[in-house]
Design a protein around this motif. Structure first.
Motif, PDB file in Angstrom:
ATOM      1  N   ARG A 141       5.004   7.358  -0.073  1.00 46.27           N
ATOM      2  CA  ARG A 141       3.740   7.790  -0.662  1.00 46.27           C
ATOM      3  C   ARG A 141       2.852   6.562  -0.838  1.00 46.27           C
ATOM      4  N   VAL A 142       1.561   6.780  -0.759  1.00 50.01           N
ATOM      5  CA  VAL A 142       0.635   5.650  -0.855  1.00 50.01           C
ATOM      6  C   VAL A 142       0.423   5.285  -2.326  1.00 50.01           C
TER       7      VAL A 142
ATOM      8  N   ARG B 222     -10.490   7.778  -8.253  1.00 48.59           N
ATOM      9  CA  ARG B 222      -9.252   7.411  -7.567  1.00 48.59           C
ATOM     10  C   ARG B 222      -9.567   6.803  -6.196  1.00 48.59           C
TER      11      ARG B 222
ATOM     12  N   TYR C 224     -10.963   8.631  -2.683  1.00 50.99           N
ATOM     13  CA  TYR C 224      -9.995   9.626  -2.209  1.00 50.99           C
ATOM     14  C   TYR C 224     -10.687  10.592  -1.258  1.00 50.99           C
TER      15      TYR C 224
ATOM     16  N   TYR D 265      -2.142   4.378  -5.168  1.00 44.26           N
ATOM     17  CA  TYR D 265      -3.561   4.556  -5.487  1.00 44.26           C
ATOM     18  C   TYR D 265      -4.025   3.507  -6.494  1.00 44.26           C
ATOM     19  N   LYS D 266      -5.343   3.343  -6.573  1.00 46.76           N
ATOM     20  CA  LYS D 266      -5.964   2.482  -7.583  1.00 46.76           C
ATOM     21  C   LYS D 266      -7.078   3.272  -8.266  1.00 46.76           C
TER      22      LYS D 266
ATOM     23  N   GLU E 145      -7.907   5.122  -2.580  1.00 51.37           N
ATOM     24  CA  GLU E 145      -6.694   5.136  -1.758  1.00 51.37           C
ATOM     25  C   GLU E 145      -6.827   4.135  -0.620  1.00 51.37           C
TER      26      GLU E 145
ATOM     27  N   THR F 187       0.820  -1.221   0.000  1.00 51.81           N
ATOM     28  CA  THR F 187       0.000   0.000   0.000  1.00 51.81           C
ATOM     29  C   THR F 187       0.851   1.267   0.000  1.00 51.81           C
TER      30      THR F 187
ATOM     31  N   PRO G  19      -7.259   7.446   6.002  1.00 50.30           N
ATOM     32  CA  PRO G  19      -6.384   7.181   4.852  1.00 50.30           C
ATOM     33  C   PRO G  19      -4.933   7.007   5.291  1.00 50.30           C
ATOM     34  N   SER G  20      -4.229   6.053   4.658  1.00 49.79           N
ATOM     35  CA  SER G  20      -2.836   5.757   5.023  1.00 49.79           C
ATOM     36  C   SER G  20      -1.952   6.999   4.925  1.00 49.79           C
ATOM     37  N   ARG G  21      -2.169   7.830   3.892  1.00 47.99           N
ATOM     38  CA  ARG G  21      -1.292   8.997   3.700  1.00 47.99           C
ATOM     39  C   ARG G  21      -1.439  10.000   4.841  1.00 47.99           C
TER      40      ARG G  21
ATOM     41  N   TYR H 102      -9.607  -0.397   0.205  1.00 51.48           N
ATOM     42  CA  TYR H 102      -9.441   0.772  -0.661  1.00 51.48           C
ATOM     43  C   TYR H 102     -10.780   1.498  -0.730  1.00 51.48           C
TER      44      TYR H 102
END
Length: 605
Positions: A387-388, A398, A477, A390-391, A400, A307, A446-448, A474
């Motif tokens: 940095r994370v 987007r 965003y 994305y998908k 995350e 991730t 969110p991970s970020r 996931y």
């Protein structure tokens, strides 16, 4: 024929006592002499594991009890090393789920138990650290049962046996009022509850490579469980991948099984055994090692994707090559490729010039451990901010990575923690009293937004809060998250820092360097009190004259510089900053060292 064998894995959240319990089991089953000096957490054999007090690599061991050989696999408890757990569960026929008597089920407990239940394994539940003054074993048993139900355990799995234990003191009991003597009730339960491996000894030999290791004498070794048949030393075998394509042919030059913490050379292995083989040079994790007549590979569970990623490049700072021996892009690339091969939770990609490498992992700790290991091996490198990854969904939106965050905190700090998580786009899922004046809050964030939050969290809770994170899913965003509020103090020149200059600049912010620290132009030497970057000269000494007057020679008092770990530094830097890693130093720097180049880049962006 081989019914006198059991294969079990011990799974739990980090710090719930897996490795310590295995220590006690090995001592009580006679794996050591009476007068033998034995280290604590014997299975944590790596330097980083000993220093940090965590298990990073899964390791098998073997004991003998009532003429039955029990193979035990110690697994990591930290979420970042979940890839190890996912693989080794395939070698086990049963699991021991360890839960802290005070903390109860935590994020990693949920993750590893979910993987074990999906494989159809029947768990034995141990409520550990029962001697804790804040222990609440009855409530924890209820929480564990609720977790089993939430993870869709079947009726057979829900009928799990429970033991209460203190692994450090070496005892377990079926009921809390029973006499506390030893760990034999656990070993008896393993023999009764865990079935022997269901295998076919008459089929051709096949094993799934689960772990990759290297031995100073044998070289490259593959560890796994023999799924069918038997093999002898010098047998001819082949390795096939998950597609059924042949990778290589070779001979089994050495066969080893485990006894205690040692590997024992044997002439023959049978289905159900957990073994280590040498002699193959290309086969890797998830490959099937088998007789030449076998064409179907053994099934392997897909590993959850990474991730988070960082970019690693050659150290191009003015001090590059001074402290490390391995500095070229070629040797760094080879080392990262070797890591990606042995660690399935790590991904590797590179640019067209093959001088910048992107490494993906489960989190800051996993990537940090890899970089720290390389640093100790003599590598020099430059690391970007994490940095994370994305998908995109079917509609092009987007997505995350979202993490489940469980926070245990004193009641007086709840509002500060909730406010801090809100700023990081976290949404509260649950909040409840956890006893002893503590509150447990669960967020999805969110991970970020969580990158670099650990330090601020410890400051906000005066070091009393406990935060645990694990990947959840996931999702769409969540919008922009505010980054670091303070700017950097940047050195204007190259040389050696002087106490007099640092003393006069201390009111500008927090210093990261001390007297006599080598610095270069563009290196970050501190954190500014304001939000903008400030260039300072830390080399400027006192102008000496032959005139002396009362009061001019003040004593210089330097504030202790702020020292950060490698993971803290990775999380601290902004997008326009980098971390320089060498065997003896960690330095923060700007991506562009020249101030004119920095201004030009800022204008263009």
């Amino acid at each position: 024929m081989k019914s006198e064998l059991r294969n079990i894995a011990i799974i739990a959240h980090v710090d719930h006592g897996k490795t310590t319990l295995i220590d006690s089991i090995m001592k009580q089953t006679g794996m050591f002499r009476e007068n033998q000096q034995v280290d604590e957490r014997l299975m944590d054999s790596g330097d980083l594991e000993k220093e940090r007090g965590i298990t990073i690599l899964a390791k098998p061991t073997s004991i003998s009890y009532n003429d039955v050989r029990i193979n035990i696999i110690d697994t990591p408890g930290h979420a970042d090393f979940g890839g190890e757990v996912e693989r080794v569960l395939q070698m086990a026929d049963g699991v021991i789920l360890l839960t802290d008597a005070a903390e109860g089920p935590m994020p990693q407990t949920k993750f590893v138990l979910g993987k074990a239940l999906a494989l159809g394994l029947k768990p034995i539940v141990i409520i550990n650290k029962i001697d804790r003054p804040d222990g609440r074993p009855t409530e924890v048993v209820d929480e564990v049962f609720d977790l089993f139900v939430a993870l869709d355990a079947n009726d057979e799995q829900l009928d799990f046996p429970i033991l209460y234990a203190a692994g450090r003191d070496g005892w377990c009991v079926k009921e809390l009022e029973d006499e506390r003597v030893n760990l034999y009730p656990l070993l008896d339960l393993v023999l009764d509850h865990v079935k022997p491996p269901e295998v076919d000894h008459d089929k051709p030999f096949a094993m799934l490579a689960t772990l990759l290791d290297s031995d100073p004498y044998l070289g490259r070794c593959l560890i796994g469980r023999v799924a069918q048949g038997r093999a002898k030393v010098n047998d001819t075998v082949k390795a096939i991948n998950l597609d059924g394509s042949s990778i290589e042919n070779g001979r089994l030059t050495k066969l080893l099984t485990f006894k205690g913490t040692e590997r024992v050379i044997v002439d023959e292995v049978h289905a159900g055994d957990i073994i280590c083989i040498a002699g193959l040079t290309k086969a890797s994790v998830a490959d099937t090692i088998c007789e030449t007549s076998v064409s179907e590979p053994l099934a392997s569970t897909p590993i959850d994707p990474p991730t988070m990623s960082v970019t690693i490049t050659v150290n191009d700072s003015p001090f590059g090559g001074r402290e490390g021996k391995k500095v070229t892009s070629t040797v760094i690339r080879e080392r990262l490729l070797a890591e990606a091969e042995t660690n399935v939770a790590i991904t590797f990609s590179e640019n067209d010039q093959k001088d910048a490498f992107e490494i993906g992992g489960r989190g800051e700790l996993q990537i940090g451990v890899l970089i720290e290991t390389m640093r100790r091996e003599g590598y020099e490198l430059i690391v970007s901010r994490p940095r994370v990854l994305y998908k995109k969904d079917d509609n092009g939106n987007r997505l995350e990575p979202i993490e489940e965050v469980i926070i245990d905190v004193d009641e007086e700090y709840v509002s500060a923690v909730v406010d801090g998580m809100n700023q990081r786009k976290g949404s509260m899922i649950d909040m409840r009293a956890a006893g002893a004046g503590k509150t447990r809050i669960i967020f999805h964030a969110p991970s970020r937004g969580l990158i670099g939050y650990q330090n601020k969290f410890l400051t906000e809770t005066r070091g009393t809060g406990v935060m645990n994170r694990i990947f959840s899913s996931y999702d769409l965003y969540k919008g922009d998250v505010a980054g670091r509020k303070n700017g950097a103090l940047i050195s204007t020149d190259t040389g050696t820092a002087v106490a007099y200059a640092i003393f006069n600049l201390q009111d500008r912010g927090t210093m990261f360097i001390s007297h006599q620290t080598p610095v270069y132009q563009g290196m970050i030497v501190g954190e500014h009190t304001r939000d903008n970057d400030l260039e300072i000269n830390v080399l400027k000494g006192k102008q000496l004259t032959n005139v002396r007057a009362s009061g001019t020679d003040e004593a210089i008092k330097l504030v202790t510089p702020r020292v950060m770990s490698l993971e803290q530094m990775m999380a601290y830097i902004n997008e326009d900053e980098l971390l320089e890693v060498t065997p003896s130093s960690l330095r923060l720097r700007k991506k562009f060292l020249d101030p004119i180049e920095r201004k030009r880049q800022k204008k263009s962006s």
